[in-house]
Design an enzyme around this catalytic site. Structure first.
Site, PDB file in Angstrom:
ATOM      1  N   ASP A 188      -0.094  -6.545   6.711  1.00 35.61           N
ATOM      2  CA  ASP A 188       0.433  -5.799   7.849  1.00 35.61           C
ATOM      3  C   ASP A 188      -0.779  -5.304   8.636  1.00 35.61           C
ATOM      4  O   ASP A 188      -1.647  -4.618   8.066  1.00 35.61           O
ATOM      5  CB  ASP A 188       1.248  -4.585   7.388  1.00 35.61           C
TER       6      ASP A 188
ATOM      7  N   HIS B  55      -2.093 -10.511   0.841  1.00 32.06           N
ATOM      8  CA  HIS B  55      -1.399 -11.615   0.197  1.00 32.06           C
ATOM      9  C   HIS B  55      -2.034 -12.941   0.575  1.00 32.06           C
ATOM     10  O   HIS B  55      -2.839 -13.015   1.513  1.00 32.06           O
ATOM     11  CB  HIS B  55       0.080 -11.598   0.590  1.00 32.06           C
TER      12      HIS B  55
ATOM     13  N   SER C   6      -8.527  -1.635   6.306  1.00 36.10           N
ATOM     14  CA  SER C   6      -9.762  -2.396   6.489  1.00 36.10           C
ATOM     15  C   SER C   6      -9.451  -3.654   7.278  1.00 36.10           C
ATOM     16  O   SER C   6      -8.589  -3.635   8.159  1.00 36.10           O
ATOM     17  CB  SER C   6     -10.403  -2.711   5.146  1.00 36.10           C
TER      18      SER C   6
END
Length: 339
Positions: free
Chosen positions: A93, A197, A308
């Site tokens: 995200d 992911h 980050s």
């Protein structure tokens, strides 16, 4: 004149105690909170950074023993469907900072601000040799996870790489010379979901850890400091996907408590006096017991302990097209592009 100003900027910023502050922040995140204090502390963080609690698997704030657990929270099953037809999906995200082709060994961190591909990835001869051996020979090879390399290189050498012709380096990364290299940079704000992911179906063969700096990767700062991703601590994972070379780098930043990767238990980030600043350290996921780590698109890869950046550099045919816009807010599993 520009070189002098650039050096001055970099030296001044490195004087700030950002690594120490980030280390302390990481320790604070692991402090166990008394039950009565958990909800107020986590709720304050949610309000400060606009976190979406509705997507979380556990919405009872008393469940989170510390802020670190909240940063690493799981999402409700099915809340992030993985795009079926796109070969490449968002691993996080976050917000798209930049994307496009890699031109003659030069990356762009934002539009018009360039840095060296070689400076970001480092020397690749050993890694590419490892991958070619693993792909062509399923028998045991000499590399192993326990055989960790320690090759030191000066951060300041990045300045010299700006003057080098990186075309040969670029070409050596390609499995198919007719393909191109592409890049995509996605920024995770402190309020975003902090797990990352797998962005594709691929096999990871190697990891390179650059201890580096912990400069801010806020988009405003990224526009200001050229080559910031080559200076910051990062964990780079390299392997193969359907079109050839594929890499994903998890880049550290100010107040990122740590970067953890589920299948890489030896990775240790945001630590003091373990690694020398200005070095990088290689590990290989091939050997007698394994031949790479095979991941499926959308599979859980690792976590940041605060926002980050993820940087993807990969090979694909010239017909590959991104299906995103700069500044677009992404959810993990949404399509990034396809051939």
């Amino acid at each position: 004149m520009y070189r002098f100003f650039f050096f001055f900027q970099l030296r001044f910023y490195r004087l700030l105690p950002l690594k120490k502050a980030s280390h302390l922040w990481g320790r604070f995140n692991q402090v166990r909170l008394p039950i009565w204090l958990r909800a107020p502390v986590v709720r304050l963080y949610i309000r400060m950074f606009g976190c979406c609690l509705e997507d979380a698997l556990v919405r009872d704030l008393k469940h989170y023993k510390n802020l670190g657990e909240f940063f690493q929270r799981s999402l409700r099953p099915g809340i992030r469907p993985i795009h079926n037809t796109c070969a490449l999906v968002s691993p996080v995200d976050g917000t798209v900072l930049h994307f496009g082709t890699v031109k003659k060994g030069v990356l762009e961190q934002v539009k018009g601000v360039i840095y060296s591909l070689r400076g970001f990835l480092g020397p690749m001869e050993d890694m590419l040799s490892c991958i070619r051996t693993a792909v062509s020979d399923t028998r045991s090879v000499e590399f192993s996870m326990e055989k960790d390399c320690d090759i030191k290189t000066s951060i300041d050498s990045y300045i010299e790489t700006l003057d080098l012709d990186d075309l040969d380096y670029y070409q050596n990364l390609l499995v198919n010379p007719a393909n191109h290299l592409f890049q995509c940079i996605i920024y995770l704000a402190p309020g975003d979901y902090h797990r990352f992911h797998s962005p594709a179906d691929w096999t990871v063969f190697c990891r390179r850890h650059f201890p580096g700096e912990l400069f801010s990767v806020n988009p405003g700062f990224v526009r200001w400091l050229q080559g910031i991703f080559t200076f910051n601590e990062r964990a780079l994972y390299v392997g193969r996907w359907q079109h050839g070379f594929f890499s994903m780098a998890a880049v550290g930043a100010t107040n990122v408590g740590s970067i953890s990767v589920h299948f890489d238990k030896t990775l240790s980030t945001n630590v003091q006096s373990v690694w020398d600043t200005g070095s990088f350290h290689d590990a290989f996921f091939v050997g007698k017991q394994r031949n790479g780590v095979t991941l499926q698109k959308g599979e859980d890869f690792g976590t940041f302990n605060l926002g980050s950046t993820i940087v993807l550099v990969f090979e694909a045919p010239p017909t590959f097209r991104f299906e995103i816009d700069i500044g677009q807010k992404m959810k993990y599993g949404q399509g990034l592009g396809n051939q």
